[in-house]
Design a protein around this motif. Structure first.
Motif, short mmCIF file in Angstrom:
data_model
loop_
_atom_site.label_atom_id
_atom_site.label_comp_id
_atom_site.label_asym_id
_atom_site.label_seq_id
_atom_site.Cartn_x
_atom_site.Cartn_y
_atom_site.Cartn_z
N GLY A 30 45.84 38.86 37.17
CA GLY A 30 45.95 39.91 38.19
C GLY A 30 45.00 39.66 39.35
N ASP A 31 44.78 40.70 40.16
CA ASP A 31 43.88 40.58 41.31
C ASP A 31 42.43 40.81 40.90
OD1 ASP A 31 46.07 40.18 43.01
OD2 ASP A 31 46.34 42.34 43.30
N PHE A 32 41.54 40.15 41.59
CA PHE A 32 40.12 40.33 41.30
C PHE A 32 39.65 41.69 41.79
CE2 PHE A 32 35.60 39.89 42.52
CZ PHE A 32 35.09 39.62 41.25
N ASN A 33 38.91 42.39 40.94
CA ASN A 33 38.37 43.71 41.29
C ASN A 33 36.87 43.67 41.00
OD1 ASN A 33 37.64 46.36 41.61
ND2 ASN A 33 39.25 47.21 40.31
N GLU A 34 36.06 43.62 42.07
CA GLU A 34 34.63 43.47 41.86
C GLU A 34 34.00 44.70 41.19
OE1 GLU A 34 32.34 44.70 45.88
OE2 GLU A 34 33.40 42.77 45.98
N SER A 35 34.69 45.84 41.24
CA SER A 35 34.14 47.05 40.63
C SER A 35 34.13 46.96 39.10
CB SER A 35 34.91 48.29 41.06
OG SER A 35 36.23 48.26 40.56
N GLU A 53 30.01 37.05 42.84
CA GLU A 53 30.61 35.81 43.31
C GLU A 53 30.94 34.88 42.15
OE1 GLU A 53 32.33 33.07 45.75
OE2 GLU A 53 31.81 35.16 46.12
N ALA A 54 30.06 34.84 41.16
CA ALA A 54 30.31 33.99 39.98
C ALA A 54 31.55 34.46 39.23
CB ALA A 54 29.09 34.00 39.07
N GLU A 55 31.70 35.79 39.13
CA GLU A 55 32.87 36.35 38.44
C GLU A 55 34.14 36.10 39.25
OE1 GLU A 55 33.17 37.68 35.37
OE2 GLU A 55 31.10 36.98 35.13
N ARG A 56 34.00 36.11 40.59
CA ARG A 56 35.16 35.84 41.43
C ARG A 56 35.64 34.39 41.23
NH1 ARG A 56 36.30 38.57 45.95
NH2 ARG A 56 34.11 39.20 46.19
#
Length: 252
Positions: A30-35, A53-56
């Motif tokens: 799915g789409d990345f959600n930084e929350s 950023e690392a999680e992205r």
């Protein structure tokens, strides 16, 4: 007394897969959600940004790899299904039935030119001949695997199952059939489960051949002439172990 054993293998790959539980693909990233990034007690803005950023980057890699990881998961699922296919009458078939008596050993193979149905029909005829007068047909764990497999394959192949196979008081006709597993358990409900080769060696006999297991039988059976001989020798060894165990446990 007759010692006997069956060897099974998987049916056609597509048929096996069609009769098995459908593969469930993993959920796409799915789409990345930084929350949704777990920050714990982190308060430093620079560290928070670095973590996000690392999680992205990790998420982007998961997106790129999704098709490959899905294919790998499906491949593992199919390999697991095919590995276990020989254990179910819905996805497996009888490849060979072996017999050992005082006169020697006889190995019956499917496809040479007898079919699986022929092998099973011959087995039921042999059972009928042993039923009157009574001659013991001995196998290891035959009440737990071999006999149920043969009956269910008979139903699926439209092979007649003897009406006297099932006793009124006990499920199987134990006047004829002797299961060395059950005999070893000495009437204890849920008693000790023991492998044939372990019991054979404990009673002074041989064990399984090194480097070959029952799970390999179908591949050897369908392999080169040398491999087919290995498969037949494996079955002959099982018969020898069964015979010796039966004698050690007092079966006559």
């Amino acid at each position: 007394m007759i010692a006997w054993d069956i060897e099974t293998g998987p049916l056609d790959r597509e048929l096996v897969l069609s009769r098995s539980k459908e593969f469930t693909a993993p959920e796409p990233p799915g789409d990345f959600n930084e929350s949704t990034v777990k920050l714990g007690v982190m308060k430093d803005p620079a560290k928070i940004a670095a973590k996000i950023e690392a999680e992205r980057v990790k998420h982007e890699k998961a997106v790129r790899d999704f098709a490959r990881t899905t294919a790998e998961a499906k491949g593992k699922y199919e390999a697991d299904v095919l590995e276990k296919a020989a254990l179910s009458p819905l996805t497996g078939q009888v490849l060979a039935i072996g017999y050992k008596s005082e006169k020697g050993v006889a190995i019956k193979l499917a496809g040479t030119p007898e079919s699986e149905a022929d092998l099973i029909s011959e087995f039921w005829l042999k059972y009928q001949s042993c039923n009157a007068p009574v001659r013991r047909m001995v196998g290891h764990n035959i009440f737990g695997f071999d006999l149920p497999f043969l009956v269910r394959r008979s139903w699926l192949l439209d092979v007649a199952v003897p009406q006297n196979l099932i006793d009124r008081d006990r499920f199987w006709n134990e006047r004829v059939f002797v299961d060395t597993m059950k005999r070893w358990q000495c009437g204890v409900f849920g008693g000790e489960w023991v492998k044939l080769d372990a019991l054979s060696q404990a009673t002074g006999g041989s064990g399984k051949p090194d480097g070959i297991t029952g799970a390999m039988f179908a591949d050897l059976f369908n392999g080169s002439e040398e491999e087919k001989i290995q498969a037949i020798d494996y079955l002959k060894n099982d018969l020898e172990m069964t015979w010796n165990v039966a004698v050690a446990l007092g079966v006559r």
